[in-house]
Design a protein around this motif. Structure first.
Motif, PDB file in Angstrom:
ATOM      1  N   UNK A 309       0.844  -1.196   0.000  1.00  0.00           N
ATOM      2  CA  UNK A 309       0.000   0.000   0.000  1.00  0.00           C
ATOM      3  C   UNK A 309       0.877   1.243   0.000  1.00  0.00           C
ATOM      4  N   UNK A 310       0.686   2.086  -1.009  1.00  0.00           N
ATOM      5  CA  UNK A 310       1.383   3.361  -1.112  1.00  0.00           C
ATOM      6  C   UNK A 310       0.334   4.442  -1.347  1.00  0.00           C
ATOM      7  N   UNK A 311       0.762   5.639  -1.675  1.00  0.00           N
ATOM      8  CA  UNK A 311      -0.177   6.697  -2.055  1.00  0.00           C
ATOM      9  C   UNK A 311       0.410   7.490  -3.205  1.00  0.00           C
ATOM     10  N   UNK A 312      -0.474   8.123  -3.967  1.00  0.00           N
ATOM     11  CA  UNK A 312      -0.059   8.988  -5.075  1.00  0.00           C
ATOM     12  C   UNK A 312      -0.574  10.387  -4.799  1.00  0.00           C
ATOM     13  N   UNK A 313       0.300  11.366  -4.937  1.00  0.00           N
ATOM     14  CA  UNK A 313      -0.041  12.765  -4.692  1.00  0.00           C
ATOM     15  C   UNK A 313      -0.595  13.368  -5.976  1.00  0.00           C
ATOM     16  N   UNK A 314      -1.910  13.385  -6.114  1.00  0.00           N
ATOM     17  CA  UNK A 314      -2.560  13.899  -7.323  1.00  0.00           C
ATOM     18  C   UNK A 314      -2.857  15.383  -7.160  1.00  0.00           C
ATOM     19  N   UNK A 315      -3.251  16.069  -8.240  1.00  0.00           N
ATOM     20  CA  UNK A 315      -3.596  17.496  -8.125  1.00  0.00           C
ATOM     21  C   UNK A 315      -4.727  17.773  -7.147  1.00  0.00           C
ATOM     22  N   UNK A 316      -5.578  16.784  -6.880  1.00  0.00           N
ATOM     23  CA  UNK A 316      -6.685  17.005  -5.946  1.00  0.00           C
ATOM     24  C   UNK A 316      -6.455  16.349  -4.595  1.00  0.00           C
ATOM     25  N   UNK A 317      -5.233  15.912  -4.342  1.00  0.00           N
ATOM     26  CA  UNK A 317      -4.921  15.313  -3.052  1.00  0.00           C
ATOM     27  C   UNK A 317      -4.404  13.892  -3.175  1.00  0.00           C
ATOM     28  N   UNK A 318      -3.966  13.345  -2.056  1.00  0.00           N
ATOM     29  CA  UNK A 318      -3.406  11.997  -2.059  1.00  0.00           C
ATOM     30  C   UNK A 318      -4.500  10.941  -2.171  1.00  0.00           C
ATOM     31  N   UNK A 319      -4.197   9.883  -2.957  1.00  0.00           N
ATOM     32  CA  UNK A 319      -5.103   8.746  -3.078  1.00  0.00           C
ATOM     33  C   UNK A 319      -4.312   7.481  -2.786  1.00  0.00           C
ATOM     34  N   UNK A 320      -5.000   6.458  -2.307  1.00  0.00           N
ATOM     35  CA  UNK A 320      -4.350   5.187  -2.001  1.00  0.00           C
ATOM     36  C   UNK A 320      -3.981   4.462  -3.288  1.00  0.00           C
ATOM     37  N   UNK A 321      -2.830   3.795  -3.275  1.00  0.00           N
ATOM     38  CA  UNK A 321      -2.350   3.036  -4.425  1.00  0.00           C
ATOM     39  C   UNK A 321      -1.928   1.651  -3.961  1.00  0.00           C
ATOM     40  N   UNK A 322      -2.328   0.637  -4.711  1.00  0.00           N
ATOM     41  CA  UNK A 322      -1.940  -0.742  -4.426  1.00  0.00           C
ATOM     42  C   UNK A 322      -0.980  -1.194  -5.517  1.00  0.00           C
ATOM     43  N   UNK A 323       0.189  -1.679  -5.133  1.00  0.00           N
ATOM     44  CA  UNK A 323       1.208  -2.084  -6.094  1.00  0.00           C
ATOM     45  C   UNK A 323       0.808  -3.415  -6.736  1.00  0.00           C
TER      46      UNK A 323
END
Length: 330
Positions: A309-323
């Protein structure tokens, strides 16, 4: 999900039937001469000398320090070696190869302006080719044969660009529309290049100009699986590749990141483990197949295990990311 219904329809056709896409402007080079195979074999990562007419391979051209300079396909015919690459690589490849041609009995020709490329891909693509009277190449990647449309030569090459069974049809530019029309009449749905690009991301396949550039070691993008021969002789950058295999490992790897559908993640967005940046997104597309937004990107090797489990910093905020591992299993 994609906001453009044509894109979603194209992706569903790609996964369930077959699509036909005009990819004219891809780079097309030819190397001919008595030592053409030996000449190219000394420059690229795969074993070109082992190819027989009708066979081909995936390859990379590296810097002396082992970084990527180009990614290409090499096709052997009776008379020459054909090189297929992304459009942006034509000028660099011509410049690099031209520097070595004077020291060999070979000649280099840029055929990009004269070559048309039509791509058909999907589960039904083999049936489309057979119904069109073009035949199907043997099962090996980059196997190819010559056919004809309205009496004009067409080379049919087995290559996937989006994770399905796919074929590139190389023809003269003035015959491209006839080739595409023939495939459409026999069951392939016409689609635009963004459908294949979204399908590529959905499948987790790296591409030059997105995941692959001059900052990348081939092993970071898993190219040792398809584009590197460890048994052939010397080539540019071989020392670094051999040293990684024998003694070490790369510090980052290409992975897929499964994200919430519809989130705005895109190239350049930071990938984080907690507050620490551990990588960056290189491509992203909404995926009807996975019901998620799929991103590709490089992350540090300690965070590459599938399920992390990681996160991605998008223009609208961080979202959860699953590798997930690439290419994405389906």
């Amino acid at each position: 999900m994609p906001t453009d219904p044509r894109l979603e329809d194209g992706l569903r056709a790609l996964r369930s039937r077959a699509v036909v896409v005009d990819l004219t402007d891809r780079g097309s080079l030819a190397v001919a001469g008595t030592d053409a195979a030996e000449f190219l074999n000394g420059l690229v990562t795969n074993d070109v000398k082992a190819l027989r007419p009708g066979a081909g391979c995936h390859a990379a051209l590296l810097s002396p320090k082992g970084k990527m300079r180009a990614e290409l396909a090499v096709l052997r015919t009776d008379a020459e070696l054909l090189l297929d690459c992304e459009p942006s690589l034509v000028a660099p490849l011509v410049a690099i190869l031209s520097g070595y041609v004077p020291f060999s009995r070979s000649a280099l020709e840029d055929r990009t302006a004269a070559t048309g490329v039509v791509h058909v891909e999907g589960p039904a693509a083999p049936a489309v080719l057979r119904a069109a009277g073009l035949g199907e190449p043997s099962p090996e990647p980059y196997a190819h044969h010559e056919a004809a449309v309205d009496g004009a030569a067409v080379r049919v090459v087995r290559v996937t660009r989006a994770g399905e069974t796919g074929f590139a049809l190389l023809a003269s530019r003035d015959n491209t529309a006839r080739v595409a029309g023939l495939l459409a009449r026999h069951g392939a749905s016409p689609a635009a290049p963004p459908v294949l690009e979204a399908g590529r991301v959905e499948a987790g396949i790296p591409r030059w100009g997105a995941e692959l550039d001059e900052s990348v070691l081939p092993n970071e993008a898993w190219l040792e699986r398809t584009a590197i021969s460890y048994a052939k002789g010397c080539y540019l950058g071989q020392e670094t590749v051999a040293r990684l295999k024998a003694y070490g490992h790369v510090n980052r790897h290409l992975v897929a990141l499964l994200l919430p559908p519809g989130c705005p993640a895109g190239p350049g967005d930071a990938v984080r483990a907690g507050t620490e940046k551990v990588g960056a997104v290189t491509s992203a597309a909404d995926s009807p197949l996975h019901g998620r937004r799929v991103a590709l990107g490089f992350v540090r090797r300690e965070h590459e295990s599938p399920g992390t489990l990681l996160s991605v910093e998008t223009p609208s905020g961080e979202v959860e990311a699953v590798v997930a591992a690439v290419p994405l299993g389906r």
